[in-house]
Scaffold this motif. Structure first.
Motif, PDB file in Angstrom:
ATOM      1  N   LEU A 132     -23.467 -10.532 -13.283  1.00  0.00           N
ATOM      2  CA  LEU A 132     -23.735  -9.447 -12.336  1.00  0.00           C
ATOM      3  C   LEU A 132     -24.392 -10.002 -11.071  1.00  0.00           C
ATOM      4  O   LEU A 132     -25.397  -9.481 -10.592  1.00  0.00           O
ATOM      5  CB  LEU A 132     -24.629  -8.373 -12.983  1.00  0.00           C
ATOM      6  N   THR A 133     -23.811 -11.064 -10.544  1.00  0.00           N
ATOM      7  CA  THR A 133     -24.298 -11.650  -9.295  1.00  0.00           C
ATOM      8  C   THR A 133     -23.162 -11.739  -8.297  1.00  0.00           C
ATOM      9  O   THR A 133     -21.989 -11.727  -8.661  1.00  0.00           O
ATOM     10  CB  THR A 133     -24.870 -13.063  -9.526  1.00  0.00           C
ATOM     11  N   THR A 134     -23.505 -11.832  -7.027  1.00  0.00           N
ATOM     12  CA  THR A 134     -22.510 -11.983  -5.981  1.00  0.00           C
ATOM     13  C   THR A 134     -22.994 -13.020  -4.978  1.00  0.00           C
ATOM     14  O   THR A 134     -24.200 -13.151  -4.730  1.00  0.00           O
ATOM     15  CB  THR A 134     -22.244 -10.650  -5.257  1.00  0.00           C
TER      16      THR A 134
ATOM     17  N   LEU B 109     -19.747 -19.784  -6.928  1.00  0.00           N
ATOM     18  CA  LEU B 109     -19.197 -19.798  -8.273  1.00  0.00           C
ATOM     19  C   LEU B 109     -19.131 -18.371  -8.784  1.00  0.00           C
ATOM     20  O   LEU B 109     -20.134 -17.650  -8.750  1.00  0.00           O
ATOM     21  CB  LEU B 109     -20.065 -20.650  -9.204  1.00  0.00           C
ATOM     22  N   ALA B 110     -17.944 -17.941  -9.226  1.00  0.00           N
ATOM     23  CA  ALA B 110     -17.771 -16.552  -9.646  1.00  0.00           C
ATOM     24  C   ALA B 110     -16.986 -16.469 -10.945  1.00  0.00           C
ATOM     25  O   ALA B 110     -15.913 -17.065 -11.064  1.00  0.00           O
ATOM     26  CB  ALA B 110     -17.055 -15.754  -8.557  1.00  0.00           C
ATOM     27  N   PRO B 111     -17.497 -15.717 -11.925  1.00  0.00           N
ATOM     28  CA  PRO B 111     -16.723 -15.488 -13.139  1.00  0.00           C
ATOM     29  C   PRO B 111     -15.686 -14.403 -12.922  1.00  0.00           C
ATOM     30  O   PRO B 111     -15.944 -13.405 -12.244  1.00  0.00           O
ATOM     31  CB  PRO B 111     -17.790 -15.049 -14.152  1.00  0.00           C
ATOM     32  N   MET B 112     -14.497 -14.590 -13.457  1.00  0.00           N
ATOM     33  CA  MET B 112     -13.457 -13.574 -13.370  1.00  0.00           C
ATOM     34  C   MET B 112     -12.543 -13.726 -14.578  1.00  0.00           C
ATOM     35  O   MET B 112     -12.555 -14.751 -15.256  1.00  0.00           O
ATOM     36  CB  MET B 112     -12.666 -13.684 -12.058  1.00  0.00           C
ATOM     37  N   SER B 113     -11.756 -12.677 -14.853  1.00  0.00           N
ATOM     38  CA  SER B 113     -10.867 -12.743 -16.021  1.00  0.00           C
ATOM     39  C   SER B 113      -9.483 -12.178 -15.740  1.00  0.00           C
ATOM     40  O   SER B 113      -8.701 -11.998 -16.675  1.00  0.00           O
ATOM     41  CB  SER B 113     -11.494 -12.006 -17.211  1.00  0.00           C
ATOM     42  N   SER B 114      -9.176 -11.908 -14.484  1.00  0.00           N
ATOM     43  CA  SER B 114      -7.836 -11.429 -14.136  1.00  0.00           C
ATOM     44  C   SER B 114      -7.020 -12.614 -13.636  1.00  0.00           C
ATOM     45  O   SER B 114      -6.815 -12.796 -12.432  1.00  0.00           O
ATOM     46  CB  SER B 114      -7.915 -10.320 -13.078  1.00  0.00           C
ATOM     47  N   ALA B 115      -6.577 -13.432 -14.584  1.00  0.00           N
ATOM     48  CA  ALA B 115      -5.832 -14.641 -14.223  1.00  0.00           C
ATOM     49  C   ALA B 115      -4.738 -14.903 -15.246  1.00  0.00           C
ATOM     50  O   ALA B 115      -4.908 -14.642 -16.440  1.00  0.00           O
ATOM     51  CB  ALA B 115      -6.774 -15.847 -14.164  1.00  0.00           C
TER      52      ALA B 115
ATOM     53  N   ARG C  33     -26.672  -8.401  -7.919  1.00  0.00           N
ATOM     54  CA  ARG C  33     -27.653  -8.898  -6.962  1.00  0.00           C
ATOM     55  C   ARG C  33     -27.111 -10.167  -6.309  1.00  0.00           C
ATOM     56  O   ARG C  33     -26.265 -10.868  -6.879  1.00  0.00           O
ATOM     57  CB  ARG C  33     -28.994  -9.189  -7.637  1.00  0.00           C
ATOM     58  N   TYR C  34     -27.613 -10.445  -5.124  1.00  0.00           N
ATOM     59  CA  TYR C  34     -27.177 -11.628  -4.384  1.00  0.00           C
ATOM     60  C   TYR C  34     -27.860 -12.874  -4.919  1.00  0.00           C
ATOM     61  O   TYR C  34     -29.083 -12.905  -5.115  1.00  0.00           O
ATOM     62  CB  TYR C  34     -27.488 -11.466  -2.896  1.00  0.00           C
ATOM     63  N   VAL C  35     -27.072 -13.915  -5.176  1.00  0.00           N
ATOM     64  CA  VAL C  35     -27.596 -15.211  -5.586  1.00  0.00           C
ATOM     65  C   VAL C  35     -26.884 -16.273  -4.759  1.00  0.00           C
ATOM     66  O   VAL C  35     -25.653 -16.373  -4.797  1.00  0.00           O
ATOM     67  CB  VAL C  35     -27.368 -15.467  -7.095  1.00  0.00           C
TER      68      VAL C  35
END
Length: 215
Positions: free
Chosen positions: A81-83, A30-36, A98-100
């Protein structure tokens, strides 16, 4: 009078999207993004090549675009701020990433089965779009570090309270999307929550969150 400030960030205001994809082991990322942005029944997603979401989209070709309301800003910020990629690059680590492995759990969000694609939906998001990748093109200059993914929206799920009765339209007066504006969270034109992303990008704190600059 206009000035030429040399802006390093061009996020003038776009909706936040929680993109759910399928990892190689079958788990969900699951990743947050805003370039859509959307046109007709298609959407264009701009994603950095170093992230797990881009790798999952290239390999599996499916995703769900989950649109949070402005009331979910604090939830989204928990995973800002997770990946999902175990090998965190030096650049991202310097920004505080940080990795999650399980970002659903970190955010306190619930998986909801999709109808037509493998990645799960986010139950708490009022709008969910099941999608399939139809094209992927390198994006960015002079150095290409991102990809523009074109996706076809296969099915939409909308909270019934947002649908205008007797129609197939969302009521724009009731739908208050979470907006990312220059790395800050906004809803209804108001800064709704502090942003870890803004801190990671070392954005100016002046006037943030209703602060008044000192004279």
């Amino acid at each position: 009078m206009h000035v030429v400030p040399g802006l390093k960030v061009l996020y003038f205001g776009t909706p936040v999207v929680l993109v759910s994809t399928t990892n190689p082991d079958g788990s969900a990322n699951l990743a947050p993004m805003s370039s859509a942005w959307w046109l007709g029944s298609s959407a264009m997603l701009g994603l950095g090549d170093a992230g797990q979401t881009s790798a999952n989209l290239r390999r599996h070709g499916e995703c769900v675009l989950n649109l949070p309301s402005s009331a979910m800003a604090a939830v989204v910020d928990r995973i800002a701020l997770t990946t999902g990629r175990a090998e965190v690059s030096g650049y991202k680590r310097a920004q505080g990433y940080r990795y999650v492995a399980d970002k659903f759990a970190l955010a306190g969000l619930t998986r909801q089965s999709s109808d037509l694609v493998t990645p799960p939906r986010v139950a708490q998001c009022p709008i969910q779009l099941e999608c399939r990748v139809t094209a992927a093109n390198p994006f960015g200059a002079p150095g290409v570090t991102a990809t523009a993914f074109e996706v076809e929206v296969l099915r939409t799920h909308v909270d019934e309270d947002l649908v205008i009765p007797g129609t197939t339209h969302v009521d724009p007066l009731r739908w208050d999307p979470l907006i990312m504006k220059f790395t800050e969270f906004f809803g209804g034109g108001v800064n709704v929550h502090p942003s870890r992303l803004a801190e990671g990008w070392q954005m100016p704190a002046l006037r943030r969150h209703g602060e008044v600059p000192a004279e």
